[in-house]
Design a protein around this motif. Structure first.
Motif, PDB file in Angstrom:
ATOM      1  N   ARG A  98      23.719   5.293 160.470  1.00  0.00           N
ATOM      2  CA  ARG A  98      23.795   5.726 161.867  1.00  0.00           C
ATOM      3  C   ARG A  98      22.430   6.174 162.365  1.00  0.00           C
ATOM      4  N   SER A  99      21.677   6.876 161.520  1.00  0.00           N
ATOM      5  CA  SER A  99      20.345   7.338 161.907  1.00  0.00           C
ATOM      6  C   SER A  99      19.329   6.201 161.862  1.00  0.00           C
ATOM      7  N   LEU A 100      19.415   5.356 160.825  1.00  0.00           N
ATOM      8  CA  LEU A 100      18.453   4.253 160.695  1.00  0.00           C
ATOM      9  C   LEU A 100      18.548   3.280 161.863  1.00  0.00           C
ATOM     10  N   ALA A 101      19.719   3.186 162.494  1.00  0.00           N
ATOM     11  CA  ALA A 101      19.891   2.278 163.633  1.00  0.00           C
ATOM     12  C   ALA A 101      19.000   2.654 164.810  1.00  0.00           C
ATOM     13  N   LYS A 102      18.484   3.880 164.825  1.00  0.00           N
ATOM     14  CA  LYS A 102      17.629   4.348 165.915  1.00  0.00           C
ATOM     15  C   LYS A 102      16.150   4.325 165.533  1.00  0.00           C
ATOM     16  N   ARG A 103      15.834   3.779 164.364  1.00  0.00           N
ATOM     17  CA  ARG A 103      14.469   3.827 163.856  1.00  0.00           C
ATOM     18  C   ARG A 103      13.849   2.429 163.794  1.00  0.00           C
TER      19      ARG A 103
END
Length: 420
Positions: A98-103
């Protein structure tokens, strides 16, 4: 765990002007060092001669590591890989996705993460198959070629507190002061990524922020920054060491305190201070041993706590649902007890799965399991280095306080994510 949030501060100078001041100060400090480190002068001594310009020389350059931090590995190299119940780490992996999708690195992680989302209730075998088909293990290796490093533990403590001051609630938990300046050095010097400079303005000069002892002596100056009052200075100190915790208030309600910022001073272990003074042995210098020393020496406690000049400021966060979620780590997702670790992001990408092979606290019993790199810490530095999140409460604290083990780590990365 400890993470830094950019903030805007009121004052006569604009944000760009403050950034320029801080950057110039840092560069001046770096240049004045002439590429070397030295001890500060002790006692009275004559003025040192002017530093001659540093000339490039092969023997003065920083030596390159003999071994790259990531060495290719095989799945069969991971001890206990086929025995671990990977389902216990699955929710943490989905949080990482979920966090990596914004990176920026999302395109590399997307195939594995999207396949993971398509498996609502996977078996251990299907999870293992996904990882083995989409990711590759890399052995984390120290510059000298060794593959073992220190694995410590941390947890989320429980304190007792109140929103008003009054016995026994006399210890202030502070939010971020308005005069604390903080700048991300990586924004102006890419080689300083993950580093921050903190200070305060004194006239038109940037000077170091106040130390722990100075903050304690300026209580009235922070009256408008008090979040809560708690009943135990030692528990408050360890809350600052852990970086987050919960407080049970006098009315029976519960709230969470999360790391917001720190004063920029170096961390000093008070356990080491007591060992160096001969008041505790190395084996006794655990969190529990320090608490016992504090109970036996209440008059000397302030002086001991002030031996660590670092001071941590907090923000208050509401607990969600039944309070089952862990605190938010540096990745920006809730930490999962016994499946999240803090790492050095200079060597291990945040969000990545890491297979950890170590031992249970203070034993030789194997502890081998899939973890997720979801947090950082100011004391977590080096390639093979991890801080194991044990969860919330006294039992988790007992495990964290005893954990100082050696271990090996394999980071699991998608194709193209490992450096050349």
């Amino acid at each position: 765990m400890l993470k830094s949030q950019p903030r805007r501060f009121p004052g006569p100078a604009s944000a760009p002007a403050l950034a320029n001041i801080l950057t110039a100060t840092l560069l001046a400090l770096l240049l004045s060092a002439c590429g070397t480190r030295r001890e500060e002068p002790r006692g009275d001594c004559p003025s040192c001669p002017a530093c001659t310009p540093c000339e490039p020389a092969a023997d003065a350059r920083t030596p390159k590591p003999l071994f790259k931090p990531l060495q290719p590995a095989r799945w069969s190299d991971l001890p206990g890989w086929t025995d671990d119940d990977l389902r216990a780490a699955w929710p943490a992996f989905l949080e990482s996705c979920r966090s990596l999708a914004k990176r920026p690195q999302w395109p590399l992680w997307r195939p594995a993460c999207e396949q993971a989302r398509a498996l609502p209730t996977p078996s251990g075998a299907s999870i293992r198959s996904l990882f083995e088909s989409r990711l590759q293990p890399w052995l984390l290796t120290n510059p000298d070629g060794s593959a073992e490093g220190l694995v410590t533990g941390y947890y989320e403590p429980l304190l007792r507190g109140s929103r008003t001051r009054g016995k026994p609630y006399l210890q202030a938990v502070l939010g971020v002061p308005a005069d604390l300046l903080s700048i991300d050095l990586g924004a102006v010097q890419p080689e300083l990524k993950n580093q921050r400079l903190r200070g305060r303005l004194q006239g038109n000069k940037v000077v170091p922020y106040y130390s722990r002892a100075e903050i304690a002596g300026r209580e009235q100056a922070y009256a408008d920054r008090v979040l809560l009052w708690v009943d135990d200075p030692v528990e408050l100190f360890f809350l600052q060491v852990q970086g987050s915790g919960r407080v049970k208030l006098a009315d029976g309600s519960m709230t969470r305190l999360a790391f917001a910022d720190q004063n920029g001073h170096p961390y000093q272990s008070i356990g080491k201070v007591l060992v160096d003074r001969g008041e505790l042995t190395v084996d006794q210098a655990s969190m529990q041993g320090i608490k016992q020393w504090a109970q036996a020496n209440p008059a000397r406690l302030p002086e001991l706590l002030n031996a660590n000049p670092r001071y941590v400021f907090f923000s208050e966060q509401a607990l969600k649902g039944n309070g089952g979620d862990g605190p938010s780590g540096a990745l920006g997702v809730p930490l999962t007890p016994e499946r999240s670790i803090a790492v050095d992001p200079a060597h291990v990408p945040l969000g990545a799965p890491v297979f950890l092979a170590t031992t249970q606290p203070a034993t030789s019993t194997p502890l081998r399991r899939l973890m997720l790199a979801q947090d950082t810490g100011s004391a977590i530095r080096g390639v093979v280095r991890a801080d194991f999140f044990w969860g919330f409460g006294a039992q988790a604290g007992a495990q964290a306080g005893r954990m100082k083990q050696q271990g090996r780590m394999w980071v699991l990365l998608p194709p193209g994510a490992a450096p050349e």
